[in-house]
Design a protein around this motif. Structure first.
Motif, PDB file in Angstrom:
ATOM      1  N   LYS A 282       6.534   1.511  -8.195  1.00  0.00           N
ATOM      2  CA  LYS A 282       5.665   0.927  -9.215  1.00  0.00           C
ATOM      3  C   LYS A 282       6.507   0.000 -10.078  1.00  0.00           C
ATOM      4  CE  LYS A 282       2.953   5.202  -9.391  1.00  0.00           C
ATOM      5  NZ  LYS A 282       2.399   6.268 -10.285  1.00  0.00           N
TER       6      LYS A 282
ATOM      7  N   SER B 299       0.374  -3.085  -0.397  1.00  0.00           N
ATOM      8  CA  SER B 299       0.692  -3.041  -1.824  1.00  0.00           C
ATOM      9  C   SER B 299      -0.533  -3.380  -2.657  1.00  0.00           C
ATOM     10  CB  SER B 299       1.825  -4.015  -2.148  1.00  0.00           C
ATOM     11  OG  SER B 299       3.007  -3.678  -1.459  1.00  0.00           O
ATOM     12  N   ARG B 300      -0.465  -3.030  -3.938  1.00  0.00           N
ATOM     13  CA  ARG B 300      -1.546  -3.315  -4.868  1.00  0.00           C
ATOM     14  C   ARG B 300      -1.016  -4.174  -6.013  1.00  0.00           C
ATOM     15  NH1 ARG B 300      -3.962  -1.940  -1.156  1.00  0.00           N
ATOM     16  NH2 ARG B 300      -5.449  -0.224  -0.907  1.00  0.00           N
TER      17      ARG B 300
ATOM     18  N   LEU C 134       3.164 -10.076  -1.799  1.00  0.00           N
ATOM     19  CA  LEU C 134       3.068  -8.634  -1.582  1.00  0.00           C
ATOM     20  C   LEU C 134       2.554  -8.329  -0.182  1.00  0.00           C
ATOM     21  CD1 LEU C 134       1.597  -7.359  -4.980  1.00  0.00           C
ATOM     22  CD2 LEU C 134       3.939  -7.132  -4.146  1.00  0.00           C
TER      23      LEU C 134
ATOM     24  N   ALA D 163       7.637  -3.516  -3.961  1.00  0.00           N
ATOM     25  CA  ALA D 163       6.936  -2.493  -4.750  1.00  0.00           C
ATOM     26  C   ALA D 163       5.571  -2.195  -4.154  1.00  0.00           C
ATOM     27  CB  ALA D 163       6.790  -2.954  -6.191  1.00  0.00           C
ATOM     28  N   GLY D 164       5.140  -0.931  -4.271  1.00  0.00           N
ATOM     29  CA  GLY D 164       3.834  -0.546  -3.780  1.00  0.00           C
ATOM     30  C   GLY D 164       2.708  -0.947  -4.705  1.00  0.00           C
ATOM     31  N   HIS D 165       2.984  -0.950  -6.015  1.00  0.00           N
ATOM     32  CA  HIS D 165       1.958  -1.330  -6.989  1.00  0.00           C
ATOM     33  C   HIS D 165       2.631  -2.123  -8.099  1.00  0.00           C
ATOM     34  CE1 HIS D 165      -1.992  -0.043  -9.200  1.00  0.00           C
ATOM     35  NE2 HIS D 165      -1.666  -1.302  -9.446  1.00  0.00           N
TER      36      HIS D 165
ATOM     37  N   GLY E 170       0.975   2.047  -2.590  1.00  0.00           N
ATOM     38  CA  GLY E 170       1.587   1.784  -1.297  1.00  0.00           C
ATOM     39  C   GLY E 170       1.601   2.990  -0.400  1.00  0.00           C
TER      40      GLY E 170
END
Length: 369
Positions: A57, A284-285, A280, A213-215, A369
């Motif tokens: 994050k 990912s968000r 991204l 990063a996942g978010h 993620g």
């Protein structure tokens, strides 16, 4: 308070770097080639990162996308995230904070909203082989950028702008002027004909410091639209189906959207959040906003932009930056002498940073993620 809102770019940069070093942040610097500031100093994009090497994050804040608006954004980054320790306190085993300082350092240093080539960086993130032309701008350009004259004629300019506003209405005029245009290099909100240096730097930052990063919670700090001192969170992405509702959960009813007609900003093209969304991975968000702080009424801001465009067509940069006309654009985008405005800006920025960090902390596993 005066130290939080420094008087020029070089002092803003020095304060940011000093606060970042004290916080233990990892720093990167990207010097702008071929240009120096009015004081002869370097012009740079600087990034400061706190957190683990590969955060799941990530909170990202950006200042100075529109040059002179960096006085406000830099104050928020340096004063709140770094000096007050908000960024350091937010860091955890899976959470990081990235600060991108002065994305358009030339505009910051020379008190311009645009870059060294009169390009609006927040309209530059488009496909320049097929730019989204803005036909409505063509009709208003001659009034915004009148033929060269011996001297600046504010009365004639005000009369012309008033005529446009009466003929088109405030909403249609704002849409025509601010959407972004790609045919008039000397005009307002010009998106350029190719990626700028700042865009290339930011795409490097996205690829090397954000993309894993996942978010990502993304906040681009701006001034010049909306009610004075009010910090409006304007939705800018991402691209998953839940992005807007997720942003609403984070920022509440204050969240606006240009495309829905609820924002002080009409729809624009080519903004920085585009680069983050593009960079991204599909898993990912992105939860992206512009945090916009109001300064002056729209007609006064537009007059300041027209005056500044005239000034830099007729004066060398070193002379233009010292001109009395610069007071117009300072008041339109960084009214730092107004103590109440400064207080409201910092208070609201704290609230929004806290909301973003809380949103990232509460993100469900599939949102990271």
């Amino acid at each position: 308070m005066a130290d939080t809102f420094p008087l020029d770019y070089s002092r803003a940069r020095a304060a940011f770097l000093g606060a970042a070093e004290e916080a233990g942040a990892r720093l990167r610097t990207f010097p702008l080639p071929r240009y120096r500031g009015p004081d002869g100093g370097e012009l740079c994009v600087d990034t400061a990162y706190l957190g683990p090497p590969d955060p799941a994050k990530l909170l990202v804040t950006v200042s100075g996308t529109h040059g002179i608006e960096g006085f406000c954004g830099s104050a928020c980054q340096t004063g709140i995230l770094l000096r007050e320790g908000v960024a350091k306190a937010a860091v955890g085993p899976t959470t990081g904070v990235l600060l991108v300082h002065s994305l358009n350092p030339y505009g910051f240093a020379y008190l311009r909203r645009v870059n060294e080539d009169n390009i609006d960086l927040n309209r530059n993130f488009v496909d320049h082989d097929a730019p989204p032309h803005n036909d409505a701008y063509d009709a208003v350009h001659p009034t915004l950028v009148p033929p060269d004259a011996v001297g600046f004629a504010p009365g004639e300019l005000v009369a012309g702008l008033t005529g446009l506003r009466e003929r088109l209405g405030p909403q249609r005029l704002q849409e025509a002027v601010t959407r972004g245009q790609y045919r008039h290099p000397d005009g307002l909100f010009y998106g350029g004909h190719a990626p700028t240096w700042s865009r290339r730097v930011f795409e490097t930052v996205v690829a090397e410091q954000i993309a894993g990063a996942g978010h990502v919670g993304y906040i681009d700090l701006h001034t010049g639209l909306g009610d004075r001192g009010v910090g409006e969170p304007i939705f800018r992405g991402g691209r998953d189906a839940d992005a807007h509702q997720r942003a609403r959960r984070w920022y509440g009813d204050a969240l606006t959207a240009s495309e829905q007609g609820t924002s002080s900003s009409t729809p624009i093209v080519g903004n920085t959040a585009t680069a983050v969304a593009d960079g991204l991975g599909s898993g990912s968000r992105l939860t992206a906003i512009t945090l916009e702080f109001g300064t002056q009424p729209g007609p006064e801001v537009l007059l300041a932009l027209c005056a500044d465009a005239w000034l830099h067509r007729h004066r060398p940069p070193a002379d233009a930056v010292r001109s009395d006309l610069k007071r117009l654009i300072r008041e339109a985008f960084c009214p730092a002498e107004d103590a109440r405005w400064r207080e409201r800006v910092l208070q609201r920025a704290r609230e929004v940073f806290d909301q973003a960090l809380a949103g990232l902390a509460d993100a469900k596993p599939w949102e990271a993620g």
